[in-house]
Design a protein around this motif. Structure first.
Motif, PDB file in Angstrom:
ATOM      1  N   GLY A 157       0.445  11.371  25.964  1.00 44.22           N
ATOM      2  CA  GLY A 157       0.229  12.647  26.649  1.00 44.22           C
ATOM      3  C   GLY A 157      -0.232  13.705  25.669  1.00 44.22           C
ATOM      4  N   GLU A 158       0.568  14.763  25.545  1.00 46.53           N
ATOM      5  CA  GLU A 158       0.305  15.820  24.563  1.00 46.53           C
ATOM      6  C   GLU A 158       1.521  16.014  23.664  1.00 46.53           C
ATOM      7  OE1 GLU A 158      -2.503  17.542  24.132  1.00 46.53           O
ATOM      8  OE2 GLU A 158      -3.534  16.470  25.732  1.00 46.53           O
ATOM      9  N   MET A 159       2.274  14.936  23.436  1.00 46.68           N
ATOM     10  CA  MET A 159       3.545  15.036  22.727  1.00 46.68           C
ATOM     11  C   MET A 159       3.406  15.158  21.216  1.00 46.68           C
ATOM     12  SD  MET A 159       5.565  15.147  25.195  1.00 46.68           S
ATOM     13  CE  MET A 159       5.894  14.620  26.870  1.00 46.68           C
ATOM     14  N   HIS A 160       2.181  15.141  20.696  1.00 51.00           N
ATOM     15  CA  HIS A 160       2.020  15.244  19.248  1.00 51.00           C
ATOM     16  C   HIS A 160       2.588  16.549  18.703  1.00 51.00           C
ATOM     17  CE1 HIS A 160      -1.584  17.215  20.945  1.00 51.00           C
ATOM     18  NE2 HIS A 160      -1.477  18.021  19.909  1.00 51.00           N
ATOM     19  N   ARG A 161       2.665  17.578  19.557  1.00 51.56           N
ATOM     20  CA  ARG A 161       3.197  18.868  19.111  1.00 51.56           C
ATOM     21  C   ARG A 161       4.668  18.782  18.728  1.00 51.56           C
ATOM     22  NH1 ARG A 161       0.056  20.135  23.747  1.00 51.56           N
ATOM     23  NH2 ARG A 161      -1.715  21.500  23.306  1.00 51.56           N
ATOM     24  N   TYR A 162       5.364  17.811  19.285  1.00 50.26           N
ATOM     25  CA  TYR A 162       6.809  17.766  19.115  1.00 50.26           C
ATOM     26  C   TYR A 162       7.277  16.435  18.546  1.00 50.26           C
ATOM     27  CZ  TYR A 162       6.218  21.824  22.058  1.00 50.26           C
ATOM     28  OH  TYR A 162       5.803  23.033  22.560  1.00 50.26           O
ATOM     29  N   MET A 184       0.846  -1.199   0.000  1.00 47.80           N
ATOM     30  CA  MET A 184       0.000   0.000   0.000  1.00 47.80           C
ATOM     31  C   MET A 184       0.883   1.251   0.000  1.00 47.80           C
ATOM     32  SD  MET A 184      -2.948   1.112   2.730  1.00 47.80           S
ATOM     33  CE  MET A 184      -3.852  -0.409   2.452  1.00 47.80           C
ATOM     34  N   ASP A 185       0.493   2.240  -0.803  1.00 46.87           N
ATOM     35  CA  ASP A 185       1.308   3.453  -0.919  1.00 46.87           C
ATOM     36  C   ASP A 185       1.146   4.375   0.286  1.00 46.87           C
ATOM     37  OD1 ASP A 185       2.286   2.750  -3.469  1.00 46.87           O
ATOM     38  OD2 ASP A 185       0.491   3.555  -4.427  1.00 46.87           O
ATOM     39  N   ILE A 186      -0.092   4.718   0.627  1.00 47.25           N
ATOM     40  CA  ILE A 186      -0.322   5.785   1.603  1.00 47.25           C
ATOM     41  C   ILE A 186      -1.390   5.399   2.620  1.00 47.25           C
ATOM     42  CG2 ILE A 186      -1.085   8.185   1.910  1.00 47.25           C
ATOM     43  CD1 ILE A 186      -0.087   8.781  -0.906  1.00 47.25           C
ATOM     44  N   SER A 187      -1.115   5.703   3.874  1.00 50.33           N
ATOM     45  CA  SER A 187      -2.131   5.674   4.927  1.00 50.33           C
ATOM     46  C   SER A 187      -2.358   7.105   5.370  1.00 50.33           C
ATOM     47  CB  SER A 187      -1.666   4.839   6.123  1.00 50.33           C
ATOM     48  OG  SER A 187      -1.558   3.477   5.794  1.00 50.33           O
ATOM     49  N   VAL A 188      -3.598   7.565   5.345  1.00 53.34           N
ATOM     50  CA  VAL A 188      -3.941   8.899   5.823  1.00 53.34           C
ATOM     51  C   VAL A 188      -4.592   8.741   7.189  1.00 53.34           C
ATOM     52  CG1 VAL A 188      -5.162  11.050   5.356  1.00 53.34           C
ATOM     53  CG2 VAL A 188      -4.311   9.661   3.452  1.00 53.34           C
ATOM     54  N   VAL A 189      -3.935   9.237   8.221  1.00 51.68           N
ATOM     55  CA  VAL A 189      -4.412   9.116   9.600  1.00 51.68           C
ATOM     56  C   VAL A 189      -5.028  10.446  10.019  1.00 51.68           C
ATOM     57  CG1 VAL A 189      -3.759   8.680  11.994  1.00 51.68           C
ATOM     58  CG2 VAL A 189      -2.685   7.371  10.145  1.00 51.68           C
ATOM     59  N   ILE A 190      -6.298  10.422  10.425  1.00 59.18           N
ATOM     60  CA  ILE A 190      -7.026  11.650  10.734  1.00 59.18           C
ATOM     61  C   ILE A 190      -7.697  11.544  12.101  1.00 59.18           C
ATOM     62  CG2 ILE A 190      -8.791  13.273   9.955  1.00 59.18           C
ATOM     63  CD1 ILE A 190      -8.439  12.152   7.140  1.00 59.18           C
ATOM     64  N   PRO A 191      -7.139  12.182  13.135  1.00 53.99           N
ATOM     65  CA  PRO A 191      -7.845  12.258  14.418  1.00 53.99           C
ATOM     66  C   PRO A 191      -8.998  13.249  14.294  1.00 53.99           C
ATOM     67  CG  PRO A 191      -5.478  12.732  14.640  1.00 53.99           C
ATOM     68  CD  PRO A 191      -5.822  12.821  13.191  1.00 53.99           C
ATOM     69  N   LEU A 192     -10.087  12.997  15.025  1.00 58.94           N
ATOM     70  CA  LEU A 192     -11.212  13.924  14.918  1.00 58.94           C
ATOM     71  C   LEU A 192     -12.022  13.935  16.194  1.00 58.94           C
ATOM     72  CD1 LEU A 192     -14.267  12.311  14.152  1.00 58.94           C
ATOM     73  CD2 LEU A 192     -12.620  11.403  12.495  1.00 58.94           C
ATOM     74  N   LEU A 193     -12.671  15.057  16.416  1.00 55.05           N
ATOM     75  CA  LEU A 193     -13.575  15.224  17.554  1.00 55.05           C
ATOM     76  C   LEU A 193     -14.714  16.132  17.114  1.00 55.05           C
ATOM     77  CD1 LEU A 193     -14.230  14.833  20.587  1.00 55.05           C
ATOM     78  CD2 LEU A 193     -12.859  16.884  21.048  1.00 55.05           C
ATOM     79  N   ASN A 194     -15.911  15.563  17.004  1.00 56.89           N
ATOM     80  CA  ASN A 194     -17.103  16.327  16.618  1.00 56.89           C
ATOM     81  C   ASN A 194     -16.917  17.038  15.275  1.00 56.89           C
ATOM     82  OD1 ASN A 194     -18.278  15.550  19.055  1.00 56.89           O
ATOM     83  ND2 ASN A 194     -17.573  17.382  20.114  1.00 56.89           N
ATOM     84  N   GLU A 195     -16.671  16.232  14.234  1.00 58.85           N
ATOM     85  CA  GLU A 195     -16.460  16.796  12.897  1.00 58.85           C
ATOM     86  C   GLU A 195     -17.413  16.159  11.886  1.00 58.85           C
ATOM     87  OE1 GLU A 195     -14.648  19.279  12.262  1.00 58.85           O
ATOM     88  OE2 GLU A 195     -13.073  19.400  13.794  1.00 58.85           O
ATOM     89  N   GLU A 196     -18.655  15.886  12.281  1.00 60.11           N
ATOM     90  CA  GLU A 196     -19.595  15.188  11.415  1.00 60.11           C
ATOM     91  C   GLU A 196     -19.840  15.929  10.103  1.00 60.11           C
ATOM     92  OE1 GLU A 196     -23.518  14.926  13.004  1.00 60.11           O
ATOM     93  OE2 GLU A 196     -23.415  16.853  14.022  1.00 60.11           O
ATOM     94  N   GLU A 197     -19.785  17.246  10.119  1.00 60.56           N
ATOM     95  CA  GLU A 197     -20.089  18.012   8.905  1.00 60.56           C
ATOM     96  C   GLU A 197     -18.967  17.955   7.874  1.00 60.56           C
ATOM     97  OE1 GLU A 197     -22.810  21.714  10.290  1.00 60.56           O
ATOM     98  OE2 GLU A 197     -20.849  21.625  11.273  1.00 60.56           O
ATOM     99  N   SER A 198     -17.734  17.909   8.338  1.00 60.29           N
ATOM    100  CA  SER A 198     -16.605  18.003   7.418  1.00 60.29           C
ATOM    101  C   SER A 198     -16.163  16.658   6.844  1.00 60.29           C
ATOM    102  CB  SER A 198     -15.410  18.667   8.118  1.00 60.29           C
ATOM    103  OG  SER A 198     -14.960  17.873   9.196  1.00 60.29           O
ATOM    104  N   GLY A 228      -7.479  12.515  23.595  1.00 54.76           N
ATOM    105  CA  GLY A 228      -6.589  13.542  23.082  1.00 54.76           C
ATOM    106  C   GLY A 228      -5.955  13.141  21.757  1.00 54.76           C
ATOM    107  N   LYS A 229      -5.368  14.126  21.108  1.00 55.90           N
ATOM    108  CA  LYS A 229      -4.821  13.926  19.768  1.00 55.90           C
ATOM    109  C   LYS A 229      -3.647  12.959  19.752  1.00 55.90           C
ATOM    110  CE  LYS A 229      -3.455  16.533  15.655  1.00 55.90           C
ATOM    111  NZ  LYS A 229      -3.254  17.886  15.076  1.00 55.90           N
ATOM    112  N   SER A 230      -2.799  13.015  20.769  1.00 58.62           N
ATOM    113  CA  SER A 230      -1.643  12.117  20.810  1.00 58.62           C
ATOM    114  C   SER A 230      -2.081  10.662  20.844  1.00 58.62           C
ATOM    115  CB  SER A 230      -0.764  12.427  22.021  1.00 58.62           C
ATOM    116  OG  SER A 230      -0.131  13.684  21.874  1.00 58.62           O
ATOM    117  N   ALA A 231      -3.111  10.368  21.644  1.00 59.92           N
ATOM    118  CA  ALA A 231      -3.623   8.999  21.724  1.00 59.92           C
ATOM    119  C   ALA A 231      -4.165   8.541  20.372  1.00 59.92           C
ATOM    120  CB  ALA A 231      -4.712   8.918  22.790  1.00 59.92           C
ATOM    121  N   ALA A 232      -4.889   9.439  19.711  1.00 58.12           N
ATOM    122  CA  ALA A 232      -5.455   9.094  18.402  1.00 58.12           C
ATOM    123  C   ALA A 232      -4.347   8.814  17.387  1.00 58.12           C
ATOM    124  CB  ALA A 232      -6.355  10.228  17.910  1.00 58.12           C
TER     125      ALA A 232
END
Length: 317
Positions: free
Chosen positions: A172-177, A1-15, A71-75
């Motif tokens: 934790g919240e390490m996704h920023r770094y 497989m070429d690409i995996s697109v990983v998308i975390p989300l929270l309450n984004e039913e419209e988009s 949180g985003k890091s977990a996702a």
């Protein structure tokens, strides 16, 4: 497989329908084999029902639903674990990241052999006071402390070599770094690409003012963990030893001074009456405690088995 697109989300039913449709269009145009992994981080709206519908319409859309918000890091951690593509692309679900950037990000990983390519939102549509200015400040600190010359550490649009995402741990919240974590894991070729940043089309931002406090604290955590997680005794032991030696030398100097005064029959106050005695004693106690903290940290330096344990409610694959 070429690409995996990983998308975390929270309450984004419209988009979600528009986003997945846009990604499919880009993938089909470039003839990529792909998967879209949507991680529902405990949404309270109809996001999961939308994901189920999208999967029936397009089997390449997969979903993971957390029982609660972690949180985003977990996702990202769970998404990285599930990803099968040779190149992993992460992006936000709010349509502010453009899927049109995917082919070039893929090329930089596949052909130019980058380990990680971070997006740079050179022109942003976020509020200046609440997001742009703090973001520039945190990015400046991160560049100075890490030595990684990229402009936007926290951009959600990134591309990774598969080996990288399988080698690092995000919690934790390490996704920023993540670029800093990747560098300390031995992935040195880190670049960036100017990407389009679009105005939010639906909903509201999910990040509040607490990010102003968490940002620098997370950076300090990343730096400490990167340098001392496998050898905490080098940090605590060194600090403890230095503080203990200072206290011990001070106490010794007080004792020797008293003995010299007694030997020469010079009037001198009792050692315990000097404030320096208590300062010396305190320094020795603190030094001992730091040394013991380093010793205990050395015993528990291996990661906890529960660090990245999350309750998955439902899964579509």
């Amino acid at each position: 497989m070429d690409i995996s697109v990983v998308i975390p989300l929270l309450n984004e039913e419209e988009s979600l329908p528009e986003l997945t449709g846009w990604i499919k269009k880009v993938m089909d145009k470039n003839r990529f084999s792909y998967e879209i992994i949507l991680i529902d981080d405990g949404s309270s709206d109809q996001s999961w029902e939308v994901i189920e519908r999208l999967h029936h319409e397009n089997p390449d859309v997969k979903g993971i639903k957390f029982r609660r918000n972690y949180g985003k890091s977990a996702a990202l951690h769970i998404g990285f674990r599930e990803a099968q593509g040779n190149v992993v692309i992460t992006m936000d679900a709010d349509l502010q990241d453009s899927p049109e950037e995917i082919p070039e990000l893929y090329r930089m990983i596949a052909e130019e052999k980058y380990d990680l390519v971070s997006g740079w939102k050179k022109k942003r549509y976020d509020p200046a006071l609440s997001k742009n200015i703090p973001s520039k400040f945190y990015n400046w600190i991160a560049r100075r402390t890490s030595g990684i010359k990229i402009h936007d550490f926290n951009c959600g649009l990134k591309a990774y070599r598969k080996q990288l995402v399988k080698s690092i741990e995000v919690y934790g919240e390490m996704h920023r770094y993540i670029p800093i974590i990747a560098k300390w894991a031995g992935f040195k070729k880190i670049g960036e690409k100017v990407v389009i940043h679009q105005e939010r089309k639906y909903g509201i931002t999910k990040f509040g003012f607490e990010r102003f406090i968490r940002g620098p604290l997370d950076l300090l955590s990343v730096i400490f963990i990167a340098k001392f997680s496998k050898r905490p005794m080098h940090f605590f032991g060194l600090m403890g030893t230095l503080v203990f030696i200072i206290g011990f030398c001070s106490a010794t100097w007080l004792g020797v001074s008293k003995l010299i005064a007694v030997a020469h029959e010079i009037p001198a106050p009792k050692v315990v009456e000097s404030p320096y005695f208590f300062l010396s004693l305190t320094a020795m106690i603190i030094g001992t405690q730091l040394f013991m903290a380093g010793f205990l940290a050395e015993l528990f330096s291996r990661n906890s088995a529960e660090r990245n344990k999350y309750l998955v409610d439902k899964k579509i694959s």
